[in-house]
Design an enzyme around this catalytic site. Sequence first.
Site, PDB file in Angstrom:
ATOM      1  N   LYS A 184       7.633   4.149   5.512  1.00 38.86           N
ATOM      2  CA  LYS A 184       7.346   3.175   4.454  1.00 38.86           C
ATOM      3  C   LYS A 184       8.491   3.139   3.423  1.00 38.86           C
ATOM      4  O   LYS A 184       8.938   2.072   2.991  1.00 38.86           O
ATOM      5  CB  LYS A 184       6.034   3.545   3.762  1.00 38.86           C
ATOM      6  CG  LYS A 184       5.692   2.715   2.541  1.00 38.86           C
ATOM      7  CD  LYS A 184       5.437   1.266   2.876  1.00 38.86           C
ATOM      8  CE  LYS A 184       5.332   0.420   1.615  1.00 38.86           C
ATOM      9  NZ  LYS A 184       5.133  -0.992   1.907  1.00 38.86           N
TER      10      LYS A 184
ATOM     11  N   LEU B 251      -3.155   4.935  -4.642  1.00 38.37           N
ATOM     12  CA  LEU B 251      -2.680   5.133  -6.014  1.00 38.37           C
ATOM     13  C   LEU B 251      -1.157   4.955  -6.032  1.00 38.37           C
ATOM     14  O   LEU B 251      -0.529   4.881  -4.986  1.00 38.37           O
ATOM     15  CB  LEU B 251      -3.067   6.530  -6.510  1.00 38.37           C
ATOM     16  CG  LEU B 251      -4.559   6.878  -6.433  1.00 38.37           C
ATOM     17  CD1 LEU B 251      -4.802   8.271  -7.015  1.00 38.37           C
ATOM     18  CD2 LEU B 251      -5.418   5.856  -7.158  1.00 38.37           C
TER      19      LEU B 251
HETATM   20  P1  NDP Z   1      -1.174  -0.926  -9.073  1.00 32.99           P
HETATM   21  O1  NDP Z   1      -0.246  -0.439 -10.102  1.00 32.99           O
HETATM   22  O2  NDP Z   1      -1.560  -2.380  -9.056  1.00 32.99           O
HETATM   23  O3  NDP Z   1      -2.581  -0.118  -9.124  1.00 32.99           O
HETATM   24  C1  NDP Z   1      -2.572   1.261  -9.173  1.00 32.99           C
HETATM   25  C2  NDP Z   1      -3.982   1.789  -9.035  1.00 32.99           C
HETATM   26  O4  NDP Z   1      -3.942   3.211  -9.146  1.00 32.99           O
HETATM   27  C3  NDP Z   1      -4.946   1.306 -10.112  1.00 32.99           C
HETATM   28  O5  NDP Z   1      -6.239   1.283  -9.582  1.00 32.99           O
HETATM   29  C4  NDP Z   1      -4.795   2.384 -11.164  1.00 32.99           C
HETATM   30  O6  NDP Z   1      -5.922   2.507 -11.994  1.00 32.99           O
HETATM   31  C5  NDP Z   1      -4.686   3.616 -10.311  1.00 32.99           C
HETATM   32  N1  NDP Z   1      -3.974   4.711 -10.952  1.00 32.99           N
HETATM   33  C6  NDP Z   1      -2.733   4.683 -11.491  1.00 32.99           C
HETATM   34  N2  NDP Z   1      -2.393   5.911 -11.925  1.00 32.99           N
HETATM   35  C7  NDP Z   1      -3.465   6.721 -11.678  1.00 32.99           C
HETATM   36  C8  NDP Z   1      -3.723   8.080 -11.909  1.00 32.99           C
HETATM   37  N3  NDP Z   1      -2.813   8.883 -12.478  1.00 32.99           N
HETATM   38  N4  NDP Z   1      -4.930   8.582 -11.540  1.00 32.99           N
HETATM   39  C9  NDP Z   1      -5.857   7.782 -10.959  1.00 32.99           C
HETATM   40  N5  NDP Z   1      -5.662   6.470 -10.708  1.00 32.99           N
HETATM   41  C10 NDP Z   1      -4.470   5.958 -11.067  1.00 32.99           C
HETATM   42  O7  NDP Z   1      -0.575  -0.481  -7.674  1.00 32.99           O
HETATM   43  P2  NDP Z   1      -0.709  -1.199  -6.244  1.00 32.99           P
HETATM   44  O8  NDP Z   1      -2.139  -1.408  -5.941  1.00 32.99           O
HETATM   45  O9  NDP Z   1       0.228  -2.338  -6.166  1.00 32.99           O
HETATM   46  O10 NDP Z   1      -0.088  -0.039  -5.309  1.00 32.99           O
HETATM   47  C11 NDP Z   1      -0.833   1.093  -4.876  1.00 32.99           C
HETATM   48  C12 NDP Z   1       0.004   1.784  -3.803  1.00 32.99           C
HETATM   49  O11 NDP Z   1       0.214   0.872  -2.710  1.00 32.99           O
HETATM   50  C13 NDP Z   1       1.395   2.202  -4.290  1.00 32.99           C
HETATM   51  O12 NDP Z   1       1.777   3.406  -3.715  1.00 32.99           O
HETATM   52  C14 NDP Z   1       2.285   1.045  -3.815  1.00 32.99           C
HETATM   53  O13 NDP Z   1       3.632   1.470  -3.656  1.00 32.99           O
HETATM   54  C15 NDP Z   1       1.614   0.685  -2.509  1.00 32.99           C
HETATM   55  N6  NDP Z   1       1.834  -0.685  -2.031  1.00 32.99           N
HETATM   56  C16 NDP Z   1       1.661  -1.778  -2.842  1.00 32.99           C
HETATM   57  C17 NDP Z   1       1.889  -3.078  -2.356  1.00 32.99           C
HETATM   58  C18 NDP Z   1       1.722  -4.310  -3.180  1.00 32.99           C
HETATM   59  O14 NDP Z   1       2.072  -5.423  -2.699  1.00 32.99           O
HETATM   60  N7  NDP Z   1       1.210  -4.238  -4.425  1.00 32.99           N
HETATM   61  C19 NDP Z   1       2.325  -3.287  -0.970  1.00 32.99           C
HETATM   62  C20 NDP Z   1       2.388  -2.071  -0.166  1.00 32.99           C
HETATM   63  C21 NDP Z   1       2.185  -0.849  -0.702  1.00 32.99           C
HETATM   64  P3  NDP Z   1      -6.094   1.637 -13.339  1.00 32.99           P
HETATM   65  O15 NDP Z   1      -6.895   0.440 -12.920  1.00 32.99           O
HETATM   66  O16 NDP Z   1      -6.805   2.542 -14.255  1.00 32.99           O
HETATM   67  O17 NDP Z   1      -4.712   1.279 -13.843  1.00 32.99           O
END
Ligand code: NDP
Length: 301
Positions: free
Chosen positions: A171, A65
Amino acid sequence: MNIAFLGLGAIGRPMAVHLSRPPFSLAVWNRTASRAADFAGETGARHATTPADAAHGSAIVVTCLPTSQDVEQLLDGADGLLAGMQEGALLLDCTSGDPATSRRLAARLAERGIGFLDAPVSGGVNGAIAGKLTVMIGGEAALLERARPLLDAFAARIVHCGQVGAGDAVKAVNNALLAVSMWATGEGLAALTSAGVDPGVALEVINASSGRSNASENLFPQRVLNGAFPRTFRLALLDKDVGIAAGVAREQRVPAPLLQLASELVRIAHHELGEDADHVEAVRLIEKWADVKVRGPASDA
Ligand code: NDP
């Protein structure tokens, strides 16, 4: 092995794909249910309707998340993770989280005999698709061994960084370094472009010299010079990460003026460019301040 994955976002979704195949039996939950339903339809995973439903019967629950607070908010209530997780299970949190909240999560879970590892990842969306992420682990070595078969499915490198929170801290510092090099490269190339130097030519020199970085070698050529700015990792998430790194330095009373400044700059860029902007779009703010665009001759963006 029954496992659960919660958070099918930009990076979570391709990670979960690797866990949707044998020997794993996967349940997925996502806040926006349609995304979990689509994923289940495509992969054969079970679509869980609540965090508790996903966790029920799962030996390992993976969360990915935006923040540690988002994970913490999933714990409680009749639909919460704690209602579904059993004693002896493990919460593997792949969120790029903050060490203090991870320690609090670990303590709450330990009261119920549930293990916790902070396990943030690096390598981006392409690394997730290829199953070649790096995972940085905070927590007990024995728990890491339990999680290893699952981690091997999406990671090429698994590094045990220390106790709970150590993975988060590493990280955050890594991403603070990304922010510093990206911002500095942006300023330097904006100045050179203003001075009449083709930024592609400048990068040819820099990338054969000591100023090179992932930003100069990959991000600028592939995303800025051609004006593509694909959206793979949100600026809002980089803002969170650099803020965590600056906070770690402050807590440790380590003077870190450059990290504090990077945190301020990325926060300003986030507020200027909004929630959906990609992290590399921070360069757009540098371009605005400099009144110049860092583009190659072939770009009309
Ligand atoms: P996104 O913003 O693309 O997706 C976030 C996800 O979390 C979605 O599934 C969203 O659901 C869900 N979400 C958001 N808020 C809540 C909440 N309050 N309760 C429950 N579910 C929630 O993020 P990323 O996938 O890019 O990133 C996820 C993690 O990985 C972060 O901590 C990021 O820093 C880390 N990361 C990301 C990278 C990247 O290249 N993208 C690389 C390395 C680390 P919904 O579909 O409903 O919006």
